[in-house]
Motif scaffolding. Structure first.
Motif, PDB file in Angstrom:
ATOM      1  N   ALA A 100      46.199  23.319  45.093  1.00 45.34           N
ATOM      2  CA  ALA A 100      44.852  23.092  45.612  1.00 45.34           C
ATOM      3  C   ALA A 100      44.531  21.608  45.728  1.00 45.34           C
ATOM      4  O   ALA A 100      43.621  21.226  46.457  1.00 45.34           O
ATOM      5  CB  ALA A 100      43.821  23.790  44.735  1.00 45.34           C
ATOM      6  N   HIS A 107      52.457  19.413  49.191  1.00 44.65           N
ATOM      7  CA  HIS A 107      51.568  20.528  49.489  1.00 44.65           C
ATOM      8  C   HIS A 107      52.247  21.546  50.411  1.00 44.65           C
ATOM      9  O   HIS A 107      52.193  22.752  50.181  1.00 44.65           O
ATOM     10  CB  HIS A 107      50.264  20.014  50.123  1.00 44.65           C
ATOM     11  N   ARG A 111      52.925  25.394  49.456  1.00 42.00           N
ATOM     12  CA  ARG A 111      52.384  26.504  50.250  1.00 42.00           C
ATOM     13  C   ARG A 111      53.504  27.462  50.645  1.00 42.00           C
ATOM     14  O   ARG A 111      53.323  28.667  50.648  1.00 42.00           O
ATOM     15  CB  ARG A 111      51.690  25.986  51.520  1.00 42.00           C
ATOM     16  N   ALA A 265      46.246  26.644  39.233  1.00 41.67           N
ATOM     17  CA  ALA A 265      45.604  26.353  40.532  1.00 41.67           C
ATOM     18  C   ALA A 265      45.417  27.616  41.369  1.00 41.67           C
ATOM     19  O   ALA A 265      44.642  27.606  42.312  1.00 41.67           O
ATOM     20  CB  ALA A 265      46.433  25.342  41.317  1.00 41.67           C
ATOM     21  N   ILE A 266      46.123  28.668  41.050  1.00 40.07           N
ATOM     22  CA  ILE A 266      45.949  29.902  41.814  1.00 40.07           C
ATOM     23  C   ILE A 266      44.970  30.839  41.100  1.00 40.07           C
ATOM     24  O   ILE A 266      44.111  31.451  41.718  1.00 40.07           O
ATOM     25  CB  ILE A 266      47.315  30.566  42.050  1.00 40.07           C
ATOM     26  N   THR A 273      35.905  32.708  42.765  1.00 36.50           N
ATOM     27  CA  THR A 273      35.382  33.068  44.090  1.00 36.50           C
ATOM     28  C   THR A 273      35.160  34.575  44.217  1.00 36.50           C
ATOM     29  O   THR A 273      34.126  35.017  44.704  1.00 36.50           O
ATOM     30  CB  THR A 273      36.373  32.647  45.198  1.00 36.50           C
ATOM     31  N   THR A 277      31.574  36.617  44.521  1.00 35.26           N
ATOM     32  CA  THR A 277      31.329  37.485  45.688  1.00 35.26           C
ATOM     33  C   THR A 277      30.980  38.904  45.234  1.00 35.26           C
ATOM     34  O   THR A 277      30.101  39.554  45.816  1.00 35.26           O
ATOM     35  CB  THR A 277      32.573  37.491  46.609  1.00 35.26           C
ATOM     36  N   VAL A 333      32.030  29.892  48.233  1.00 28.60           N
ATOM     37  CA  VAL A 333      32.375  28.480  48.439  1.00 28.60           C
ATOM     38  C   VAL A 333      31.301  27.869  49.330  1.00 28.60           C
ATOM     39  O   VAL A 333      31.208  28.192  50.513  1.00 28.60           O
ATOM     40  CB  VAL A 333      33.765  28.361  49.111  1.00 28.60           C
ATOM     41  N   LEU A 336      32.533  21.910  50.833  1.00 26.41           N
ATOM     42  CA  LEU A 336      33.935  21.492  50.918  1.00 26.41           C
ATOM     43  C   LEU A 336      33.976  20.006  51.241  1.00 26.41           C
ATOM     44  O   LEU A 336      33.036  19.466  51.840  1.00 26.41           O
ATOM     45  CB  LEU A 336      34.655  22.300  52.007  1.00 26.41           C
ATOM     46  N   ARG A 338      36.503  16.400  52.217  1.00 26.24           N
ATOM     47  CA  ARG A 338      37.746  15.803  52.717  1.00 26.24           C
ATOM     48  C   ARG A 338      37.647  14.289  52.600  1.00 26.24           C
ATOM     49  O   ARG A 338      36.551  13.756  52.423  1.00 26.24           O
ATOM     50  CB  ARG A 338      37.963  16.152  54.201  1.00 26.24           C
ATOM     51  N   PHE A 398      37.082  31.412  54.527  1.00 28.60           N
ATOM     52  CA  PHE A 398      38.351  31.032  53.903  1.00 28.60           C
ATOM     53  C   PHE A 398      38.887  29.731  54.500  1.00 28.60           C
ATOM     54  O   PHE A 398      40.015  29.341  54.231  1.00 28.60           O
ATOM     55  CB  PHE A 398      39.385  32.158  54.078  1.00 28.60           C
ATOM     56  N   ASN A 402      45.525  23.690  57.477  1.00 25.88           N
ATOM     57  CA  ASN A 402      46.593  23.723  56.462  1.00 25.88           C
ATOM     58  C   ASN A 402      46.073  23.960  55.044  1.00 25.88           C
ATOM     59  O   ASN A 402      46.846  24.262  54.154  1.00 25.88           O
ATOM     60  CB  ASN A 402      47.462  22.455  56.531  1.00 25.88           C
ATOM     61  N   SER A 407      44.593  33.401  50.403  1.00 27.27           N
ATOM     62  CA  SER A 407      44.301  34.740  49.871  1.00 27.27           C
ATOM     63  C   SER A 407      43.306  35.527  50.719  1.00 27.27           C
ATOM     64  O   SER A 407      42.660  36.427  50.218  1.00 27.27           O
ATOM     65  CB  SER A 407      43.746  34.543  48.450  1.00 27.27           C
ATOM     66  N   GLN A 414      40.590  43.633  48.377  1.00 30.09           N
ATOM     67  CA  GLN A 414      40.008  44.035  47.094  1.00 30.09           C
ATOM     68  C   GLN A 414      38.484  44.108  47.164  1.00 30.09           C
ATOM     69  O   GLN A 414      37.872  45.007  46.564  1.00 30.09           O
ATOM     70  CB  GLN A 414      40.462  43.139  45.952  1.00 30.09           C
ATOM     71  N   LEU A 415      37.857  43.201  47.922  1.00 33.59           N
ATOM     72  CA  LEU A 415      36.393  43.226  47.991  1.00 33.59           C
ATOM     73  C   LEU A 415      35.907  44.497  48.699  1.00 33.59           C
ATOM     74  O   LEU A 415      34.919  45.109  48.303  1.00 33.59           O
ATOM     75  CB  LEU A 415      35.881  41.981  48.719  1.00 33.59           C
TER      76      LEU A 415
HETATM   77  C1  HEM Z   1      41.572  27.544  49.094  1.00 31.49           C
HETATM   78  C2  HEM Z   1      37.752  30.416  49.842  1.00 31.49           C
HETATM   79  C3  HEM Z   1      39.758  33.817  47.035  1.00 31.49           C
HETATM   80  C4  HEM Z   1      43.466  30.858  46.080  1.00 31.49           C
HETATM   81  C5  HEM Z   1      40.398  28.060  49.568  1.00 31.49           C
HETATM   82  C6  HEM Z   1      39.545  27.412  50.549  1.00 31.49           C
HETATM   83  C7  HEM Z   1      38.472  28.217  50.731  1.00 31.49           C
HETATM   84  C8  HEM Z   1      38.640  29.373  49.907  1.00 31.49           C
HETATM   85  C9  HEM Z   1      37.286  27.949  51.651  1.00 31.49           C
HETATM   86  C10 HEM Z   1      39.839  26.109  51.253  1.00 31.49           C
HETATM   87  C11 HEM Z   1      39.304  24.947  50.491  1.00 31.49           C
HETATM   88  C12 HEM Z   1      39.262  23.696  51.328  1.00 31.49           C
HETATM   89  O1  HEM Z   1      39.333  23.754  52.540  1.00 31.49           O
HETATM   90  O2  HEM Z   1      39.110  22.626  50.746  1.00 31.49           O
HETATM   91  C13 HEM Z   1      37.961  31.576  49.124  1.00 31.49           C
HETATM   92  C14 HEM Z   1      37.042  32.692  49.098  1.00 31.49           C
HETATM   93  C15 HEM Z   1      37.610  33.647  48.313  1.00 31.49           C
HETATM   94  C16 HEM Z   1      38.884  33.128  47.850  1.00 31.49           C
HETATM   95  C17 HEM Z   1      35.703  32.732  49.835  1.00 31.49           C
HETATM   96  C18 HEM Z   1      37.112  35.008  47.938  1.00 31.49           C
HETATM   97  C19 HEM Z   1      35.938  35.499  48.244  1.00 31.49           C
HETATM   98  C20 HEM Z   1      40.942  33.326  46.560  1.00 31.49           C
HETATM   99  C21 HEM Z   1      41.868  34.053  45.728  1.00 31.49           C
HETATM  100  C22 HEM Z   1      42.910  33.219  45.455  1.00 31.49           C
HETATM  101  C23 HEM Z   1      42.649  31.967  46.122  1.00 31.49           C
HETATM  102  C24 HEM Z   1      41.670  35.496  45.268  1.00 31.49           C
HETATM  103  C25 HEM Z   1      44.157  33.451  44.624  1.00 31.49           C
HETATM  104  C26 HEM Z   1      44.440  34.526  43.959  1.00 31.49           C
HETATM  105  C27 HEM Z   1      43.230  29.705  46.786  1.00 31.49           C
HETATM  106  C28 HEM Z   1      44.121  28.557  46.729  1.00 31.49           C
HETATM  107  C29 HEM Z   1      43.569  27.594  47.590  1.00 31.49           C
HETATM  108  C30 HEM Z   1      42.369  28.179  48.158  1.00 31.49           C
HETATM  109  C31 HEM Z   1      45.404  28.434  45.901  1.00 31.49           C
HETATM  110  C32 HEM Z   1      44.120  26.200  47.870  1.00 31.49           C
HETATM  111  C33 HEM Z   1      44.929  26.246  49.140  1.00 31.49           C
HETATM  112  C34 HEM Z   1      45.470  24.897  49.576  1.00 31.49           C
HETATM  113  O3  HEM Z   1      44.860  23.876  49.271  1.00 31.49           O
HETATM  114  O4  HEM Z   1      46.505  24.894  50.247  1.00 31.49           O
HETATM  115  N1  HEM Z   1      39.827  29.264  49.205  1.00 31.49           N
HETATM  116  N2  HEM Z   1      39.054  31.879  48.355  1.00 31.49           N
HETATM  117  N3  HEM Z   1      41.449  32.071  46.785  1.00 31.49           N
HETATM  118  N4  HEM Z   1      42.196  29.445  47.649  1.00 31.49           N
HETATM  119 FE1  HEM Z   1      40.698  30.694  48.083  1.00 31.49          FE
END
Ligand code: HEM
Length: 456
Positions: A100, A107, A111, A265-266, A273, A277, A333, A336, A338, A398, A402, A407, A414-415
């Protein structure tokens, strides 16, 4: 057609503009005060000042992006990376080598390692666990008792993430400890990120002790899980095996610290999140009984009355729309960030190298310029003939590009399943003392939602 006419034209030099400064700043603190006091209202009003606006946070200039199109451009551009003070404090707590917070080739490699566990075709293997956990949640609850939605939502979120991605018999007891540790860490982490008081957080106060204990237990639990998996000699087809077998750019196994930081981180974004939700979904079921009934009717039509199963999810289109609409109005979320890695532009505005940029999915997803009756809960706006009116990137919970959440399929499955299981078994009522006002933290969630399940 002449040869000249197909030559690429040199784009005319565009005069880049300085983004307008948002109104309402005060001396010394700039916009920091408003951002700290009422961040959601503040972020939601910024579009009135421009597509990209400059904010003053103390002495620092930060850029806010306010239109769906430009948030998409920001997320898809290579001119911006994940960095900034919030990320640095996150790294200090959760580890520096997780996906993350990594950038560049590391990165990309990380990924590639984790992606297979989240691919659409990997999700059905998690179906039995998701079903079991969704039904276990409703079976734990007794009709008429008061449900503490915060701890219950955390519980199901952590259990699903941990059992699906880090499979193992040990997981039952560990999942409970993980729940407690993660819930406590998230409570304290937001404060440490936005109010960096440094050594004051080391004072032996009860809240600091509780936070430090939970953080230490989180890291210890992850070490235990990794050590036990290694000792078992088993290699189930899951994310943990993928991490244990991952190699770096030189083909060497990745280090222990990276494995550890990756699991953290995972698990951390994965639980907070989803938990937030689910809290909002419970709130929606309580506040919109007519939609809860429609979900129940759809589930019954699809299942014919048997318990809802993972395989039914694809047929639950209205339930899916209810989840999406709940995520639109109450996104987990909400902000965000950058950082620009070179002098660049967004929407014709000049963005200097090193600038921090923020945007708010909450503001984007509630914007009246993008949504008719923007504050109304209307799941049917996601029906195919209406969805085309919604601007691109006005609903990207989401994200895209990149850093897109790996997820999205795992989360939506699941939701939808949890919502279907909840609405089929119970109606919900908020109980006196329930506090459903929005609590702003790392995610948005109700302050202290408490509901009573009433059997259908
Ligand atoms: C990244 C939303 C569930 C693992 C992100 C980002 C968003 C997001 C918006 C991008 C962050 C950015 O652009 O800076 C959500 C929402 C979720 C959810 C709304 C559920 C309602 C999950 C779940 C997992 C997960 C269940 C793992 C089991 C990650 C990881 C990243 C990430 C590892 C980093 C990805 C990277 O930087 O390459 N999530 N997420 N997320 N999320 Fe989720």
């Amino acid at each position: 057609m002449t040869v000249e006419s197909v030559q690429p034209e040199t784009p005319p030099a565009v005069e880049l503009r300085e983004p307008p400064r948002a109104g309402g700043g005060v001396p010394v603190l700039g916009h920091g005060w408003k951002l700290a006091c009422d961040p959601l209202a503040f972020m939601s009003r910024l579009r009135d000042h421009g597509d990209v606006v400059r904010l003053k946070l103390g002495p620092k200039t930060v850029y806010a992006v306010t239109t769906p199109a430009l948030t998409g451009a920001l997320a898809l551009s290579n001119d911006f990376i994940i960095a900034g003070p919030l990320w640095e404090s996150l790294e200090g707590l959760l580890g520096k080598q997780g996906v993350a917070t990594a950038n560049g080739p590391v990165h990309r490699r990380q990924r590639r390692t984790i992606q297979p566990a989240f691919r659409l075709d990997a999700i059905p293997a998690y179906g039995p666990i998701m079903e079991e956990e969704a039904h276990a949640l409703t079976e734990r609850w007794k009709p008429g008792e008061t449900i503490d939605c915060t701890s219950e939502s955390f519980r199901v979120a952590v259990r699903i993430a941990a059992r699906c991605l880090l499979r193992g018999d040990y997981m039952d007891e560990r999942a409970e400890r993980l729940c407690v540790a993660l819930a406590t860490v998230f409570r304290g982490m937001y404060r440490r990120m936005v109010v960096p008081l440094g050594p004051l957080y080391n004072l032996p106060l009860p809240a600091n002790r509780e936070f430090n204990r939970a953080l230490a237990d989180l890291h210890l639990l992850v070490d235990e899980i990794v050590a036990e998996r290694r000792a078992s000699g088993q290699k189930p087809d899951d994310l943990l095996t993928a991490l244990l077998e991952a190699t770096d750019e030189n083909g060497d196994p990745i280090g222990e610290q990276e494995i550890h930081d990756q699991v953290v981180a995972i698990l951390t974004p994965g639980s907070e999140t989803i938990a937030s939700t689910i809290m909002w979904l419970l709130h929606m079921l309580a506040e919109h009984p007519e939609h809860a009934d429609r979900v129940r009717d759809e589930v019954q039509a699809v299942t014919g009355g048997r318990p809802v199963a993972f395989a039914d999810v694809r047929g639950l289109t209205h339930t899916n729309n209810v989840v999406v609409e709940s995520m639109r109005l109450s996104p987990a979320v909400w902000i965000l960030t950058r950082r620009a890695v070179r002098d660049t532009e967004l929407g014709g505005y000049r963005i200097p190298s090193g600038a921090d940029i923020i945007y708010s999915p909450y503001a984007i997803q509630r914007d009246p310029k993008s949504y008719e009756r923007n504050l109304e809960f209307d799941p049917d706006r996601w029906l195919p003939d209406r969805v085309k009116d919604i601007p691109k990137h006005a609903m990207s919970p989401f994200s895209v590009g990149n850093r897109k959440c790996p997820s999205d399929h795992f989360s939506m499955a699941q939701l939808t399943l949890v919502t279907a299981a909840l609405a089929t078994r119970y109606r919900f009522e908020q109980v006196p003392g329930s506090k459903d006002a929005t609590r702003v933290g790392i995610t948005l969630r109700p302050h202290d939602l408490r509901v009573r399940p009433v059997p259908r």
